[in-house]
Design a protein around this motif. Structure first.
Motif, mmCIF file in Angstrom:
data_model
loop_
_atom_site.group_PDB
_atom_site.id
_atom_site.type_symbol
_atom_site.label_atom_id
_atom_site.label_comp_id
_atom_site.label_asym_id
_atom_site.label_seq_id
_atom_site.Cartn_x
_atom_site.Cartn_y
_atom_site.Cartn_z
ATOM 1 N N TYR A 191 -19.253 44.361 12.976
ATOM 2 C CA TYR A 191 -19.064 43.226 12.060
ATOM 3 C C TYR A 191 -20.077 43.359 10.933
ATOM 4 O O TYR A 191 -20.994 44.180 11.010
ATOM 5 C CB TYR A 191 -19.169 41.873 12.782
ATOM 6 N N TYR B 151 -10.677 42.000 10.603
ATOM 7 C CA TYR B 151 -9.278 41.684 10.899
ATOM 8 C C TYR B 151 -8.357 42.741 10.286
ATOM 9 O O TYR B 151 -7.724 42.525 9.267
ATOM 10 C CB TYR B 151 -8.905 40.265 10.451
ATOM 11 N N HIS C 246 -7.567 39.364 19.261
ATOM 12 C CA HIS C 246 -7.638 39.107 17.817
ATOM 13 C C HIS C 246 -9.091 39.018 17.356
ATOM 14 O O HIS C 246 -9.510 39.703 16.422
ATOM 15 C CB HIS C 246 -6.880 37.802 17.512
ATOM 16 N N GLY C 247 -9.891 38.187 18.047
ATOM 17 C CA GLY C 247 -11.240 37.883 17.583
ATOM 18 C C GLY C 247 -12.232 39.012 17.778
ATOM 19 O O GLY C 247 -13.316 38.992 17.172
ATOM 20 N N THR C 248 -11.894 39.982 18.609
ATOM 21 C CA THR C 248 -12.822 41.097 18.852
ATOM 22 C C THR C 248 -12.176 42.423 18.447
ATOM 23 O O THR C 248 -12.674 43.111 17.563
ATOM 24 C CB THR C 248 -13.247 41.130 20.330
ATOM 25 N N TYR D 239 -10.466 42.145 14.963
ATOM 26 C CA TYR D 239 -11.568 41.853 14.040
ATOM 27 C C TYR D 239 -12.246 43.142 13.583
ATOM 28 O O TYR D 239 -12.593 43.298 12.408
ATOM 29 C CB TYR D 239 -12.576 40.938 14.731
ATOM 30 N N THR D 240 -12.458 44.039 14.521
ATOM 31 C CA THR D 240 -13.186 45.268 14.203
ATOM 32 C C THR D 240 -12.267 46.358 13.657
ATOM 33 O O THR D 240 -12.726 47.480 13.422
ATOM 34 C CB THR D 240 -13.890 45.829 15.449
ATOM 35 N N TRP E 267 -18.506 36.753 19.505
ATOM 36 C CA TRP E 267 -17.162 37.317 19.683
ATOM 37 C C TRP E 267 -16.196 36.268 20.219
ATOM 38 O O TRP E 267 -15.445 36.489 21.144
ATOM 39 C CB TRP E 267 -17.203 38.595 20.558
ATOM 40 N N TYR E 268 -16.274 35.093 19.614
ATOM 41 C CA TYR E 268 -15.320 34.014 19.876
ATOM 42 C C TYR E 268 -15.346 33.532 21.326
ATOM 43 O O TYR E 268 -14.349 33.021 21.841
ATOM 44 C CB TYR E 268 -13.902 34.403 19.374
ATOM 45 N N ILE F 77 -8.308 31.662 9.776
ATOM 46 C CA ILE F 77 -8.098 33.015 10.320
ATOM 47 C C ILE F 77 -8.679 33.211 11.717
ATOM 48 O O ILE F 77 -8.169 34.002 12.515
ATOM 49 C CB ILE F 77 -8.645 34.083 9.335
ATOM 50 N N ASN F 78 -9.739 32.489 12.046
ATOM 51 C CA ASN F 78 -10.353 32.701 13.371
ATOM 52 C C ASN F 78 -9.632 31.970 14.490
ATOM 53 O O ASN F 78 -9.938 32.189 15.669
ATOM 54 C CB ASN F 78 -11.813 32.235 13.350
#
Lengths: 258, 258
Positions: free
Chosen positions: A123, A137, A178-180, A183-184, B102-103, B165-166
């Motif tokens: 990130y 994302y 999605h969030g990890t 995201y990357t 990471w959410y 987006i998150n």
């Protein structure tokens, strides 16, 4: 293809371990290289703390974003983190396999992401150095790699359907998929779930093993979940989905392109 | 009211720690008792493994559901787990405070749930012993207790709006709020989020501190998220939401009553 298999279960005689071995056998049969990070067997340290950043002065206030970026850029992160980043850089695809505990990853695997996915690596990555847009994302340091999630789950399948009480599986796993991963920049494939994992018959096991083998054998070809990219125009400057897309809807599924 | 504050940040000089101290001060001013589980300061062991179950034979295959139930029923779980269960039993309300990594929760807090919420205590709890219905989602050993989640978040607030987006924050936290807290019977209050946590001005800090204090001072009165109970009639025998409720809809918000 080069595949890293990240595995998080404490018991070598578990269902999870048996399914991992099926998956690894399928990779070998298909002529793919693989490496394994068996987190329990490695004694993986789960918790982010000051020891991760030996380059920091022990008296400094620990600001993890800053310490992790300095550690990454200076090559001074702890050795176990560097080893995992090297495996990730090597891999074309990564399989994350774990039992679903409290609707998420076991702590040892969550801690793998917390510790390995540092700032500057996973990130806070910017286009053209520090001046450009943040790449996340769908873009970033790990883009182009594929990620398959394999979970064993106690509850039966209907409870993870779109109206099942536990929540739709890909929504429950949204922080990871999605969030990890996305995201990357990684392409997240639809997860493979083995339900009723505490009470599989021999026949059920055969079905589960074939499903894991099939998912592994099609790792290069399966369509990823079609999450929207951050910088492709679907989101406005505040990163809110533009009104004409998934018009009038909300909820996690709006982030998947129609 | 008796309040347990479970805190997960490694740095005593962090924003998170400052906000925790604001919250604890508010509890004291309001005349409530509190206890704190500061997981990093305690050196909390994050990872479920064989050491959690000293009553198990070291050569047995470790089946965590079975070992944890035997350990709980026989009073042979490891001492650190028993100590946390005692604090939970004491508390009328629990605050879970963490930075969103990471959410999700930092591994050390995820591991608190993985280790403390054993079978027989937090899941696999049945009405009238072993014969009755499984008590979960609104019923169970921890029902009647309130749970407030306080998170510090790097990203700005719009990115966690319903079309941000998150993902909407209470959807991103669904595995905790619904899948863990509500699952065990606890009433999950709407989470308090401090956004832009890496770059708060002094004024922003004042606003955040007042928000945490206000949430703590209204802990007994705030309406919980109105998640549906498992055994109240809204779900069918497969635990899928009945068609006339949230008709034609899917996604995580169908599990909140209108």
């Amino acid at each position: 293809m080069k595949v890293l298999w990240v595995f998080a279960h404490p018991e070598p005689a578990s269902l999870s371990a048996a399914l991992r071995d099926e998956g690894l056998a399928a990779l070998t049969e298909d002529g793919h290289d693989h490496r394994v990070s068996d987190l329990y067997a490695m004694g993986w340290k789960a918790v982010v703390d000051r020891e991760d950043f030996p380059g920091e002065a022990p008296t400094d206030r620990l600001v993890i974003t800053q310490a992790s970026r300095r550690g990454y850029q200076g090559g001074t992160l702890s050795e176990d983190i560097l080893a995992e980043q090297e495996k990730l850089d090597w891999a074309d695809a990564v399989v994350f396999q774990f039992p679903l505990w409290w609707y998420g990853m076991p702590a040892i695997l969550k801690g793998w992401f917390d510790r390995v996915f540092v700032k500057g690596y996973a990130y806070g990555v910017r286009e053209n150095g520090s001046s450009g847009r943040t790449l996340r994302y769908g873009q970033g340091r790990l883009s182009g790699k594929r990620a398959l999630t394999v979970v064993t789950v106690g509850g039966p399948e209907p409870t993870f359907e779109p109206r099942g009480i536990n929540g739709q599986l890909d929504h429950v796993l949204f922080p990871l998929l999605h969030g990890t991963l996305w995201y990357t920049g990684m392409s997240a494939l639809p997860p493979v779930a083995v339900h009723g994992a505490d009470r599989l018959s021999e026949e059920d096991y055969g079905v589960a093993a074939r499903r894991v083998r099939a998912a592994v054998s099609t790792l290069a070809d399966t369509d990823p979940i079609a999450y929207r990219t951050q910088n492709g125009g679907d989101y406005d400057d505040r990163l809110v989905l533009r009104p004409h897309l998934a018009a009038g809807r909300s909820g996690l599924s709006v982030h998947v392109a129609d």
